[in-house]
Design an enzyme around this catalytic site. Structure first.
Site, short mmCIF file in Angstrom:
data_model
loop_
_atom_site.label_atom_id
_atom_site.label_comp_id
_atom_site.label_asym_id
_atom_site.label_seq_id
_atom_site.Cartn_x
_atom_site.Cartn_y
_atom_site.Cartn_z
N ASN A 21 91.80 113.03 52.76
CA ASN A 21 91.89 111.60 52.18
C ASN A 21 90.42 111.15 52.54
O ASN A 21 90.20 110.72 53.64
CB ASN A 21 93.04 110.91 53.06
CG ASN A 21 92.96 109.40 52.66
OD1 ASN A 21 92.29 108.71 51.63
ND2 ASN A 21 93.58 108.38 53.32
N TRP A 22 89.83 110.88 51.15
CA TRP A 22 88.33 110.48 51.44
C TRP A 22 88.30 109.15 51.79
O TRP A 22 87.13 108.64 52.24
CB TRP A 22 87.66 110.74 50.12
CG TRP A 22 87.20 112.38 50.12
CD1 TRP A 22 87.21 113.27 51.11
CD2 TRP A 22 86.59 113.02 48.85
NE1 TRP A 22 86.80 114.53 50.60
CE2 TRP A 22 86.35 114.34 49.15
CE3 TRP A 22 86.44 112.73 47.67
CZ2 TRP A 22 85.94 115.36 48.43
CZ3 TRP A 22 85.93 113.54 46.72
CH2 TRP A 22 85.51 114.83 47.09
N LYS A 23 89.44 108.32 51.36
CA LYS A 23 89.36 106.88 51.75
C LYS A 23 88.25 106.26 50.79
O LYS A 23 87.92 106.72 49.85
CB LYS A 23 89.13 106.55 53.08
CG LYS A 23 90.04 107.26 54.03
CD LYS A 23 90.19 106.72 55.56
CE LYS A 23 91.22 107.48 56.12
NZ LYS A 23 91.37 107.03 57.40
N HIS A 107 99.49 104.29 53.14
CA HIS A 107 98.57 104.29 54.40
C HIS A 107 98.56 103.32 55.32
O HIS A 107 98.47 102.31 54.45
CB HIS A 107 97.06 104.86 53.69
CG HIS A 107 96.35 105.37 54.71
ND1 HIS A 107 95.69 104.65 55.76
CD2 HIS A 107 96.03 106.79 55.05
CE1 HIS A 107 95.10 105.55 56.50
NE2 HIS A 107 95.18 106.90 56.22
N GLU A 109 96.05 101.85 56.35
CA GLU A 109 95.09 101.19 56.26
C GLU A 109 95.48 100.01 54.93
O GLU A 109 95.25 98.94 54.96
CB GLU A 109 93.78 101.75 55.81
CG GLU A 109 93.13 102.43 57.05
CD GLU A 109 92.22 103.75 56.50
OE1 GLU A 109 92.10 104.16 55.40
OE2 GLU A 109 92.16 104.46 57.52
N GLU A 179 101.35 109.60 60.23
CA GLU A 179 99.96 109.17 61.12
C GLU A 179 99.89 108.14 61.88
O GLU A 179 100.12 106.99 61.70
CB GLU A 179 98.89 108.81 59.80
CG GLU A 179 98.80 109.84 58.73
CD GLU A 179 97.40 109.57 58.05
OE1 GLU A 179 96.74 110.57 57.80
OE2 GLU A 179 97.54 108.63 57.33
N GLY A 185 91.14 108.02 62.93
CA GLY A 185 89.63 107.77 62.95
C GLY A 185 88.99 107.34 64.43
O GLY A 185 88.09 106.70 64.66
N SER A 224 92.86 112.26 63.21
CA SER A 224 91.80 112.83 63.92
C SER A 224 92.11 114.30 64.04
O SER A 224 91.74 115.12 64.81
CB SER A 224 91.48 112.48 65.30
OG SER A 224 91.20 110.94 65.19
N GLY A 245 91.30 112.74 57.34
CA GLY A 245 90.25 111.64 56.92
C GLY A 245 88.84 112.42 56.95
O GLY A 245 88.17 112.98 56.35
N GLY A 246 88.04 111.83 58.24
CA GLY A 246 86.85 112.29 58.30
C GLY A 246 86.65 113.78 58.25
O GLY A 246 85.69 113.91 57.72
P1 13P Z 1 91.03 110.93 60.49
O1 13P Z 1 91.37 112.12 60.10
O2 13P Z 1 89.64 110.20 59.87
O3 13P Z 1 91.56 110.25 61.92
O4 13P Z 1 91.85 109.84 59.25
C1 13P Z 1 93.35 110.43 59.14
C2 13P Z 1 93.77 109.54 58.16
O5 13P Z 1 93.99 108.21 58.12
C3 13P Z 1 94.16 110.49 56.67
O6 13P Z 1 94.89 109.67 55.93
#
Ligand code: 13P
Length: 262
Positions: A21-23, A107, A109, A179, A185, A224, A245-246
Site C-alpha cells: 500500500n503505497w499510500k 484503511h 487513515e 491492521e 507506521g 510495520s 506500507g513503508g
Molecule cells: P506500515 O507498513 O508503514 O506500518 O503501514 C501499514 C499499512 O497501513 C498498510 O496499509
C-alpha cells in the site's frame, strides 16, 4: 482458485497474498520504475499473489508496467457509484476498465482523516464486488481499544458492518486486512502470537457470517511488516499474507517479504 500451502506443519487451503500500500507516495515515473524492478525480483515466485496498491494517478501506467507478470495492481480507494455528478471521485467501473484487480477499502487513515463510516465502507465493498474486483477490507483497533480490552469487539463490529448483506459466495472474493492502528507506521509490530490471536477471532466472526467459506478467506496482517519480521508473522496459522506500507516503497524490501511468504 484455491491452492494449498504449508503453514508450520499444517496444510492450508488459503492463498498467500502479499500486497503493498503505497499510500500518497510515488509519481507515475517512480511507480513504473519500482514495478519494473519488482517484476524482475519476483518473476519466479509461485503460490503467492503479489499486489501493489498505487495512487490513482499512477494506476494506468502501473497496470501496463506489470502486464504479463505475476504482479497485480490495486487502487487505494474508490467512490461507490458507477458514474455521475460526484466531482473529484473515481468509480469502480473506471478502475476495472484500466485493469485494476483489487481495491483497498476502509484503511484506518481513511476512517480517521476522511471520517469514513462502516456503512460507507460497506457500500464500497458492494460496489467493488459488483464491478468484478476484489475488495481488501481493512479493520483494526486503536491503542486505546486494545488497552481497554475492546480489540475483539472493535474488529467484530468493523467486519460485520463492513460486510453487511454480503453472501457467502461473494465473501470468497473478499480479503480482510487486520491492521492494528497502533502498529501502522510506528515500527511497533504486533507479536506473531498477538496477531494470530486476533486473526483467529476475526475468522470466527467470518465463520459465524459465512460458514465454512471463512476457511478459504485470506486475512492479511498489516502494521510495520518488514523483511525482518515477515516470516514469523506469516508462519501463523491464520495469517495469510500482509498489507505493507513503508516496506513496499522499495522493490528490494517488498520482494523480500514476498519471498518470506513462499
Ligand atoms: P506500515 O507498513 O508503514 O506500518 O503501514 C501499514 C499499512 O497501513 C498498510 O496499509
Amino acid at each position: 482458485e484455491i491452492t494449498t500451502r504449508l503453514v508450520g506443519s499444517e496444510m492450508c487451503i488459503r492463498d498467500s497474498v502479499i500486497a503493498g500500500n503505497w499510500k500518497m507516495n510515488k509519481t507515475n515515473a517512480e511507480a513504473v520504475e519500482m514495478l519494473t524492478e519488482l517484476k524482475g525480483l519476483v518473476k519466479d515466485v509461485e503460490g503467492v499473489k503479489i499486489v501493489i496498491g498505487a495512487p490513482f494517478t499512477a494506476l494506468s501506467d502501473a497496470v501496463k508496467a506489470v502486464e504479463g507478470s505475476n504482479v497485480e495492481i490495486a487502487a487505494e480507494n474508490v467512490y461507490p457509484k458507477s458514474s455521475g455528478a460526484y466531482t473529484g471521485e473515481v468509480s469502480p467501473t473506471m478502475l476495472k476498465a484500466i485493469g485494476v484487480k483489487y481495491v483497498i477499502l476502509g484503511h484506518s487513515e481513511r476512517r480517521e482523516y476522511f471520517k469514513e463510516s462502516n456503512e460507507f465502507i460497506n457500500e464500497k465493498v458492494k460496489a467493488v464486488l459488483a464491478a468484478g474486483m476484489t475488495p481488501i477490507l481493512c479493520v483494526g483497533e486503536k491503542l486505546e481499544d486494545r488497552e481497554a480490552g475492546r480489540t475483539a469487539e472493535v474488529n467484530e463490529t468493523q467486519v460485520r458492518e463492513g460486510l453487511k448483506d454480503i453472501t457467502a459466495e461473494e465473501a470468497k472474493n473478499i480479503i480482510i486486512a487486520y491492521e492494528p492502528v497502533w502498529a501502522i507506521g510506528t515500527g511497533k509490530t504486533a507479536t506473531p502470537e498477538m496477531a494470530q490471536e486476533t486473526h483467529k477471532e476475526i475468522r470466527e466472526v467470518l465463520k459465524s457470517m459465512f460458514g465454512t467459506v471463512a476457511d478459504e478467506m485470506v486475512i492479511q496482517y498489516g502494521g510495520s511488516m518488514k523483511p525482518e519480521n515477515a516470516a514469523e508473522l506469516l508462519a501463523q496459522a491464520d495469517i495469510d499474507g500482509g498489507l505493507i506500507g513503508g516496506a513496499s516503497l522499495e522493490a528490494a524490501s517488498f520482494a523480500k517479504i514476498v519471498l518470506a511468504a513462499k
